[in-house]
Motif scaffolding. Structure first.
Motif, mmCIF file in Angstrom:
data_model
loop_
_atom_site.group_PDB
_atom_site.id
_atom_site.type_symbol
_atom_site.label_atom_id
_atom_site.label_comp_id
_atom_site.label_asym_id
_atom_site.label_seq_id
_atom_site.Cartn_x
_atom_site.Cartn_y
_atom_site.Cartn_z
ATOM 1 N N SER A 174 0.859 -1.179 0.000
ATOM 2 C CA SER A 174 0.000 0.000 0.000
ATOM 3 C C SER A 174 0.902 1.238 0.000
ATOM 4 O O SER A 174 2.046 1.191 0.479
ATOM 5 C CB SER A 174 -0.925 0.013 1.211
ATOM 6 O OG SER A 174 -0.208 0.379 2.378
ATOM 7 N N ALA A 175 0.387 2.325 -0.525
ATOM 8 C CA ALA A 175 1.153 3.570 -0.531
ATOM 9 C C ALA A 175 1.509 3.980 0.888
ATOM 10 O O ALA A 175 2.635 4.427 1.153
ATOM 11 C CB ALA A 175 0.356 4.668 -1.241
ATOM 12 N N ASP A 176 0.574 3.790 1.818
ATOM 13 C CA ASP A 176 0.833 4.149 3.217
ATOM 14 C C ASP A 176 1.944 3.304 3.826
ATOM 15 O O ASP A 176 2.769 3.814 4.586
ATOM 16 C CB ASP A 176 -0.441 4.033 4.050
ATOM 17 C CG ASP A 176 -1.453 5.120 3.717
ATOM 18 O OD1 ASP A 176 -1.042 6.164 3.156
ATOM 19 O OD2 ASP A 176 -2.637 4.925 4.008
ATOM 20 N N GLU A 177 1.991 2.013 3.495
ATOM 21 C CA GLU A 177 3.057 1.150 4.013
ATOM 22 C C GLU A 177 4.420 1.608 3.494
ATOM 23 O O GLU A 177 5.395 1.653 4.251
ATOM 24 C CB GLU A 177 2.835 -0.303 3.593
ATOM 25 C CG GLU A 177 1.730 -1.010 4.317
ATOM 26 C CD GLU A 177 1.547 -2.420 3.762
ATOM 27 O OE1 GLU A 177 2.226 -3.332 4.255
ATOM 28 O OE2 GLU A 177 0.718 -2.572 2.843
ATOM 29 N N LEU A 178 4.483 1.931 2.207
ATOM 30 C CA LEU A 178 5.755 2.384 1.637
ATOM 31 C C LEU A 178 6.212 3.685 2.284
ATOM 32 O O LEU A 178 7.394 3.855 2.590
ATOM 33 C CB LEU A 178 5.639 2.541 0.123
ATOM 34 C CG LEU A 178 5.435 1.244 -0.663
ATOM 35 C CD1 LEU A 178 5.226 1.548 -2.138
ATOM 36 C CD2 LEU A 178 6.598 0.289 -0.463
ATOM 37 N N ARG A 179 5.267 4.616 2.501
ATOM 38 C CA ARG A 179 5.615 5.876 3.166
ATOM 39 C C ARG A 179 6.104 5.618 4.588
ATOM 40 O O ARG A 179 7.109 6.181 5.026
ATOM 41 C CB ARG A 179 4.401 6.805 3.201
ATOM 42 C CG ARG A 179 4.017 7.417 1.886
ATOM 43 C CD ARG A 179 2.831 8.394 2.084
ATOM 44 N NE ARG A 179 2.235 8.737 0.846
ATOM 45 C CZ ARG A 179 1.073 8.249 0.376
ATOM 46 N NH1 ARG A 179 0.370 7.388 1.078
ATOM 47 N NH2 ARG A 179 0.604 8.636 -0.780
ATOM 48 N N ALA A 180 5.389 4.774 5.324
ATOM 49 C CA ALA A 180 5.753 4.487 6.722
ATOM 50 C C ALA A 180 7.131 3.839 6.805
ATOM 51 O O ALA A 180 7.930 4.185 7.686
ATOM 52 C CB ALA A 180 4.701 3.593 7.363
ATOM 53 N N ASN A 181 7.430 2.914 5.890
ATOM 54 C CA ASN A 181 8.731 2.248 5.894
ATOM 55 C C ASN A 181 9.879 3.216 5.616
ATOM 56 O O ASN A 181 11.010 2.960 6.020
ATOM 57 C CB ASN A 181 8.764 1.108 4.883
ATOM 58 C CG ASN A 181 7.888 -0.050 5.288
ATOM 59 O OD1 ASN A 181 7.519 -0.202 6.452
ATOM 60 N ND2 ASN A 181 7.538 -0.888 4.316
ATOM 61 N N ALA A 182 9.614 4.306 4.928
ATOM 62 C CA ALA A 182 10.659 5.273 4.592
ATOM 63 C C ALA A 182 10.731 6.432 5.587
ATOM 64 O O ALA A 182 11.548 7.337 5.424
ATOM 65 C CB ALA A 182 10.421 5.821 3.189
ATOM 66 N N THR A 183 9.899 6.402 6.603
ATOM 67 C CA THR A 183 9.840 7.501 7.565
ATOM 68 C C THR A 183 10.735 7.204 8.769
ATOM 69 O O THR A 183 10.623 6.144 9.391
ATOM 70 C CB THR A 183 8.391 7.728 8.040
ATOM 71 O OG1 THR A 183 7.579 8.004 6.889
ATOM 72 C CG2 THR A 183 8.298 8.893 9.014
ATOM 73 N N ALA A 184 11.616 8.145 9.055
ATOM 74 C CA ALA A 184 12.499 8.014 10.225
ATOM 75 C C ALA A 184 11.664 8.156 11.504
ATOM 76 O O ALA A 184 10.615 8.810 11.492
ATOM 77 C CB ALA A 184 13.585 9.090 10.180
ATOM 78 N N PRO A 185 12.126 7.546 12.600
ATOM 79 C CA PRO A 185 11.394 7.680 13.864
ATOM 80 C C PRO A 185 11.195 9.153 14.245
ATOM 81 O O PRO A 185 12.099 9.964 14.083
ATOM 82 C CB PRO A 185 12.304 6.970 14.875
ATOM 83 C CG PRO A 185 13.154 6.055 14.058
ATOM 84 C CD PRO A 185 13.313 6.721 12.720
ATOM 85 N N ASN A 186 10.004 9.463 14.706
ATOM 86 C CA ASN A 186 9.630 10.813 15.152
ATOM 87 C C ASN A 186 9.713 11.876 14.053
ATOM 88 O O ASN A 186 9.803 13.062 14.349
ATOM 89 C CB ASN A 186 10.478 11.245 16.358
ATOM 90 C CG ASN A 186 10.304 10.292 17.516
ATOM 91 O OD1 ASN A 186 9.191 9.863 17.809
ATOM 92 N ND2 ASN A 186 11.407 9.946 18.162
#
Length: 172
Positions: A138-150
């Motif tokens: 999902s687009a949201d999963e890909l975004r979340a996986n590329a997001t650094a903590p905080n």
């Protein structure tokens, strides 16, 4: 199941007025909506009398959009359909596509290199790299996986850059 593939090789009569291609599609597409096609021709500011061979790239893309939206196929494959469209027509096209999706729920597959422009419309993403599938989520999963903590949620473009950049190319 009827499928419409637009944005690739043209399925238009190049050297006759555009209205002839509209008539051909009306005769060969069971769910074709001629009134919708006429309305979209106006929305996208396209002339009926002009031959497709005389249209600009953006106008040809907008004409493809008319065919895609007016055929009411349950599956739409749109390959870089928005290329060359000016910003106003492109926005109108995305609005019309979204409205069609909300009304009829067709399966819409969009291939694009301009991810920033369409990422808010995407639910699922398949990433092709060097001719092979390198990710599907999902687009949201890909975004979340590329997001650094905080950190704020990464854009889909950031996620694609992150997943397609070899580890040796990253800056430390």
């Amino acid at each position: 199941t009827a499928t419409a593939f637009l944005g690739g090789p043209r399925s238009l009569l190049e050297d006759v007025p555009t209205r002839r291609s509209l008539e051909l599609w009306a005769a060969t597409r069971p769910d074709w909506d001629a009134q919708e096609a006429a309305r979209l021709m106006e929305v996208f500011e396209l002339p009926l009398k002009t031959r497709p061979s005389r249209l600009s790239l953006g106008q040809r893309s907008a004409l493809d959009a008319v065919f895609a939206l007016a055929c009411h196929c349950p599956v739409l494959l749109l390959d870089e359909i928005h290329l060359g469209m000016d910003v106003v027509v492109r926005r109108r096209f995305w609005d019309e596509l979204l409205a069609l999706y909300l009304r009829e729920r067709p399966t819409v597959v969009v291939s694009s290199h301009q991810v920033d422009e369409i990422e808010d419309l995407l639910e699922d993403v398949v990433v092709l790299q060097h001719g092979s599938m390198s990710a599907a989520a999902s687009a949201d999963e890909l975004r979340a996986n590329a997001t650094a903590p905080n950190a704020p949620l990464a854009s889909l473009t950031d996620a694609l850059v992150d997943m397609t950049t070899p580890a040796s190319d990253t800056i430390s």
